[in-house]
Structure formats: C-alpha cells, structure tokens
Motif scaffolding. Structure first.
Motif, PDB file in Angstrom:
ATOM      1  N   ALA A  18      48.246  66.153   9.118  1.00  0.00           N
ATOM      2  CA  ALA A  18      48.112  64.700   8.970  1.00  0.00           C
ATOM      3  C   ALA A  18      49.046  64.324   9.568  1.00  0.00           C
ATOM      4  N   VAL A  19      50.388  64.422   9.513  1.00  0.00           N
ATOM      5  CA  VAL A  19      51.022  63.662   9.891  1.00  0.00           C
ATOM      6  C   VAL A  19      51.317  63.660  11.462  1.00  0.00           C
ATOM      7  N   ILE A  20      51.117  64.665  12.115  1.00  0.00           N
ATOM      8  CA  ILE A  20      51.081  64.547  13.918  1.00  0.00           C
ATOM      9  C   ILE A  20      50.047  63.943  14.505  1.00  0.00           C
ATOM     10  N   PHE A  21      48.888  63.932  13.458  1.00  0.00           N
ATOM     11  CA  PHE A  21      47.024  63.550  14.002  1.00  0.00           C
ATOM     12  C   PHE A  21      47.482  62.461  14.755  1.00  0.00           C
ATOM     13  N   PRO A  22      47.877  61.316  14.555  1.00  0.00           N
ATOM     14  CA  PRO A  22      47.878  59.943  15.433  1.00  0.00           C
ATOM     15  C   PRO A  22      48.622  60.074  16.215  1.00  0.00           C
ATOM     16  N   PHE A  23      49.977  60.675  16.840  1.00  0.00           N
ATOM     17  CA  PHE A  23      50.231  61.716  17.607  1.00  0.00           C
ATOM     18  C   PHE A  23      50.224  62.237  18.335  1.00  0.00           C
ATOM     19  N   ILE A  24      49.319  63.493  18.307  1.00  0.00           N
ATOM     20  CA  ILE A  24      47.637  64.092  18.915  1.00  0.00           C
ATOM     21  C   ILE A  24      46.353  63.186  19.780  1.00  0.00           C
ATOM     22  N   THR A  25      46.271  61.978  18.807  1.00  0.00           N
ATOM     23  CA  THR A  25      44.781  61.276  19.816  1.00  0.00           C
ATOM     24  C   THR A  25      45.412  59.888  19.382  1.00  0.00           C
ATOM     25  N   ARG A  26      45.080  58.859  20.187  1.00  0.00           N
ATOM     26  CA  ARG A  26      45.223  57.567  20.621  1.00  0.00           C
ATOM     27  C   ARG A  26      44.065  56.993  20.295  1.00  0.00           C
ATOM     28  N   ASN A  27      43.069  57.529  20.261  1.00  0.00           N
ATOM     29  CA  ASN A  27      41.833  57.175  20.044  1.00  0.00           C
ATOM     30  C   ASN A  27      41.889  55.940  18.303  1.00  0.00           C
ATOM     31  N   LEU A 153      57.762  46.701   6.066  1.00  0.00           N
ATOM     32  CA  LEU A 153      56.079  47.613   6.377  1.00  0.00           C
ATOM     33  C   LEU A 153      55.220  46.464   6.341  1.00  0.00           C
ATOM     34  N   THR A 154      54.419  46.440   7.661  1.00  0.00           N
ATOM     35  CA  THR A 154      53.326  45.642   7.246  1.00  0.00           C
ATOM     36  C   THR A 154      52.334  46.980   7.651  1.00  0.00           C
ATOM     37  N   LEU A 155      50.454  46.667   6.813  1.00  0.00           N
ATOM     38  CA  LEU A 155      49.865  47.654   6.981  1.00  0.00           C
ATOM     39  C   LEU A 155      48.932  47.079   7.609  1.00  0.00           C
ATOM     40  N   SER A 156      48.662  46.201   8.683  1.00  0.00           N
ATOM     41  CA  SER A 156      47.661  45.504   9.310  1.00  0.00           C
ATOM     42  C   SER A 156      47.203  46.751  10.345  1.00  0.00           C
ATOM     43  N   THR A 157      47.575  48.027  11.527  1.00  0.00           N
ATOM     44  CA  THR A 157      48.156  48.077  12.271  1.00  0.00           C
ATOM     45  C   THR A 157      46.801  49.072  11.769  1.00  0.00           C
ATOM     46  N   PRO A 158      45.382  50.466  12.743  1.00  0.00           N
ATOM     47  CA  PRO A 158      44.800  51.638  12.058  1.00  0.00           C
ATOM     48  C   PRO A 158      45.969  51.742  11.545  1.00  0.00           C
ATOM     49  N   ILE A 159      47.115  52.754  12.595  1.00  0.00           N
ATOM     50  CA  ILE A 159      48.161  53.768  12.253  1.00  0.00           C
ATOM     51  C   ILE A 159      48.946  53.646  11.611  1.00  0.00           C
ATOM     52  N   ALA A 160      48.407  52.705  10.148  1.00  0.00           N
ATOM     53  CA  ALA A 160      49.566  52.201   9.186  1.00  0.00           C
ATOM     54  C   ALA A 160      48.732  51.637   8.533  1.00  0.00           C
ATOM     55  N   GLN A 161      47.879  51.951   8.221  1.00  0.00           N
ATOM     56  CA  GLN A 161      46.314  51.641   7.747  1.00  0.00           C
ATOM     57  C   GLN A 161      46.274  52.870   6.663  1.00  0.00           C
ATOM     58  N   TYR A 162      46.331  54.482   8.283  1.00  0.00           N
ATOM     59  CA  TYR A 162      46.098  55.733   8.173  1.00  0.00           C
ATOM     60  C   TYR A 162      47.561  56.409   7.401  1.00  0.00           C
ATOM     61  N   TYR A 163      48.263  56.314   7.774  1.00  0.00           N
ATOM     62  CA  TYR A 163      49.412  56.641   7.039  1.00  0.00           C
ATOM     63  C   TYR A 163      49.342  56.334   5.072  1.00  0.00           C
ATOM     64  N   PHE A 164      48.751  54.895   5.041  1.00  0.00           N
ATOM     65  CA  PHE A 164      49.145  54.310   3.889  1.00  0.00           C
ATOM     66  C   PHE A 164      47.896  54.977   2.768  1.00  0.00           C
ATOM     67  N   VAL A 165      46.392  55.395   3.603  1.00  0.00           N
ATOM     68  CA  VAL A 165      45.714  56.245   2.651  1.00  0.00           C
ATOM     69  C   VAL A 165      46.499  57.200   2.178  1.00  0.00           C
ATOM     70  N   PHE A 166      47.033  58.170   3.617  1.00  0.00           N
ATOM     71  CA  PHE A 166      47.297  59.616   3.946  1.00  0.00           C
ATOM     72  C   PHE A 166      48.264  59.525   2.467  1.00  0.00           C
ATOM     73  N   VAL A 167      49.576  58.717   2.179  1.00  0.00           N
ATOM     74  CA  VAL A 167      50.585  58.409   0.920  1.00  0.00           C
ATOM     75  C   VAL A 167      49.556  59.257  -0.824  1.00  0.00           C
ATOM     76  N   ILE A 168      48.737  58.089  -0.018  1.00  0.00           N
ATOM     77  CA  ILE A 168      48.389  57.853  -1.364  1.00  0.00           C
ATOM     78  C   ILE A 168      47.318  59.059  -1.894  1.00  0.00           C
ATOM     79  N   LEU A 169      46.592  59.671  -0.956  1.00  0.00           N
ATOM     80  CA  LEU A 169      45.923  60.877  -0.891  1.00  0.00           C
ATOM     81  C   LEU A 169      46.518  61.912  -1.794  1.00  0.00           C
ATOM     82  N   LEU A 170      47.869  61.797  -0.869  1.00  0.00           N
ATOM     83  CA  LEU A 170      48.812  62.976  -1.614  1.00  0.00           C
ATOM     84  C   LEU A 170      49.595  62.668  -2.377  1.00  0.00           C
ATOM     85  N   LEU A 171      50.009  61.422  -3.351  1.00  0.00           N
ATOM     86  CA  LEU A 171      49.981  61.470  -4.721  1.00  0.00           C
ATOM     87  C   LEU A 171      49.148  62.123  -5.756  1.00  0.00           C
TER      88      LEU A 171
END
Length: 328
Positions: A18-27, A153-171
């Motif tokens: 999950a951490v490296i997923f945004p770097f694997i895909t640019r979609n 920290l801005t959470l307006s981009t898709p990548i930022a929102q992705y990591y924001f939700v991911f961090v909450i999931l880890l918690l």
C-alpha cells in the motif's frame, strides 16, 4: 512457504504494498479504487469485531455506515461545522445511536438478533430516503467538503487523500489488534465460543456484547465519514442492504474472525468487481454462490484456509523432525 502466509506476514505485506502503490501506478482511477477499498476495510473490521469475535451478526452495519456519512454531511453542509469538528463528532453520533439500538437489539440472540438488526438497517434506510427535509431524500447531499489541510500538509490531491485514509486504516487495525489481544477481546471470544459457559464463569455477557456492538458501530461511523468526505456526495443507497451484503462478502471470503481477513477479502472482491464490471447486473448471481461455497468448504475464509493448511503442514513435519533427532 507455509510460514509466509501467516496473518502477520499478510498484514505487513499489505502495508508495504500500500505504501509503494502510488509510485507503482500513476493512474488516479486506481488510486480512487484503492482508497475506497481502504474505507470498506475499516467498515469490515468493525463488522468482524462483532460477528467474527463475539459471534453476533449485525445486518444493520450499512445503516450505521450511512449514519456516519450523513452525520458528517449534515454537520458540514447544513449546520456549518468545520471539517475537523464534524469529522470528530460524526462517529460519536453514530456510536451514540449504536448504543441506544444495542440496548434493545442485544436482548435477542442468534438469528433473532440478525433479523432484528436487519429491520433496524431497513428503517435507517427508509428514514434517510423519505425524510427529504433533513437528508435531501433521493437527491442526497451535495457539496460535502474534502479533507482540509493539517498545518502545512494539504489533503486536496488524490495521493494525499489516499495516504490520509490509509493512515486511519492502520490506526483502526492497530486498535482492533489491541482489543482482540486484551482481556476484553478474550471475553468477546469466550462469548462467541459459548455464551452459557461465559456466564457460568462470571462474565457479564450483556455488557461485553454491548461494548462489542458499540465499537462495531464506531468503526462503521468512521468509514462512513471517510466515504462522505472522499466521494463528496451521498445518497440513501449507501444504507441499502446491498452494502451490508458486500461487507459480509468481504468478511467471509477473506476470513471471519481473523485479523487479515478484512484485508484479503476486500482487496480480492473489490478488484475482481472492477475487472468484471460488464457483469455488474449479475453480481448477486456471481457472489451469492461464491459466498455459499466459502461458508460450506472454508468457513473461516481464505485466511483461515491458509492457517489450516499451515497447521497441517506443521503437524506433518513434526514426526519427521523427531525421527531425525532419535537417529542422531
């Protein structure tokens, strides 16, 4: 090989991927799908805590998911609350509703509990659908704010929102893990295994079932809030029974009563659904039999199947090891 598939390695592998997923895909579409999968995982973890570890199947889970989403939407769109106050308050409102409903629902047991919560979930859906003055009815709520910035920290981009939700999931995973491996979690498992035996040991089953139910609704509320601020539009369909069916499918296919089950089941079914969109109208015909087969042949899902396979392999290797030691 067997040790590779233990629950810890599955969770660790998922985190690294999950951490490296945004770097694997640019979609951005793939990021969107993965972020939604994280949100569903949070909801499934809440359902799994109640059904998998306490033994009480709630069919109102989608209703509490919808309460969290609508509470956040109404607080921000109609009441004028800021993003973060509403983000904190909406799960609390969901939990309060869960507490009140749980006081009545947990007077029933087994299939009666499931039927009662099914009715509750449908009532929640009807309230959302018909109360147009509050919820907007079939038009839904539009203009729900996206996550606001946290300092620099801005959470307006898709990548930022992705990591924001991911961090909450880890918690959420960490909190669930701590609960399951605490005395309270052991009490939940004791109730699941035999409620009568738990009562004879002096365990307050009513109190502990209520705690499990309320925690389950809390995690459903968090997932609902994340869904609302990520999609930014919600309608009555998010409280539909189909959502509960989806969450049940994720949990049972992945492994009910396991820590890695919500991850495995959600990822598998979500991405399978994306690749079979042309069969969307027949999804119930596909996933219904799949769910039935999983219940019959692997009641603890894919994670449970790997655990069983690993245990059998370990038992087979032990005699060989002991024979080698005796010859030496």
């Amino acid at each position: 090989m067997a040790a590779f598939f233990n629950k810890r390695n599955i969770v660790v592998g998922f985190i690294l991927l999950a951490v490296i997923f945004p770097f694997i895909t640019r979609n951005d579409y793939f990021l969107h799908v993965m972020t939604l999968a994280f949100i569903w995982m949070i909801a499934v973890y809440g359902l799994n805590l109640l059904a998998g570890y306490t033994g009480y199947l709630s069919l109102a889970h989608a209703g509490f998911f919808a309460i969290g989403a609508y509470a956040f939407g109404l607080l921000t769109v109609k009441a004028g609350f800021g993003f973060w106050p509403a983000f904190l308050l909406a799960p609390i409102i969901t939990t309060a509703m869960g507490f009140l409903i749980g006081l009545i629902a947990l007077r029933t047991k087994e299939h009666f509990f499931a039927i009662y919560t099914l009715c509750v979930g449908y009532i929640i859906y009807l309230v959302i659908d018909k109360w147009e003055g509050l919820t907007g009815g079939v038009r839904g709520l539009i203009g729900i704010p996206a996550p606001s910035s946290i300092g620099p920290l801005t959470l307006s981009t898709p990548i930022a929102q992705y990591y924001f939700v991911f961090v909450i999931l880890l918690l959420v995973i960490f909190v669930i893990y701590r609960i399951i491996h605490s005395l309270t979690g052991r009490t939940f498992i004791a109730i699941r295994n035999s409620e009568e035996l738990a009562l004879s040991l002096g365990i307050s089953t009513t109190k502990n079932k209520l705690i499990s139910f309320v925690l389950s609704t809390f995690f459903a509320g968090i997932a609902g809030v994340l869904y609302a601020c990520f999609i930014r539009f919600i309608g009555p369909d998010i409280g539909n029974l189909n959502i509960t069916f989806d969450l049940l499918t994720y949990m049972i296919v992945g492994g009910i009563g396991t820590m890695s089950g919500p991850i495995v089941g959600t990822l598998l079914i979500v991405w399978l659904s994306q690749n079979l969109q042309f069969l969307q109208d027949y999804r119930m015909l596909i996933f219904g039999p799949l769910l039935t087969l999983m219940v019959i042949f692997s009641p603890r899902g894919i994670s449970g199947l790997f655990a069983l396979w690993s245990a059998k392999r370990t038992r087979k290797l032990k005699p060989k090891t002991s024979n080698v030691e005796e010859q030496a």
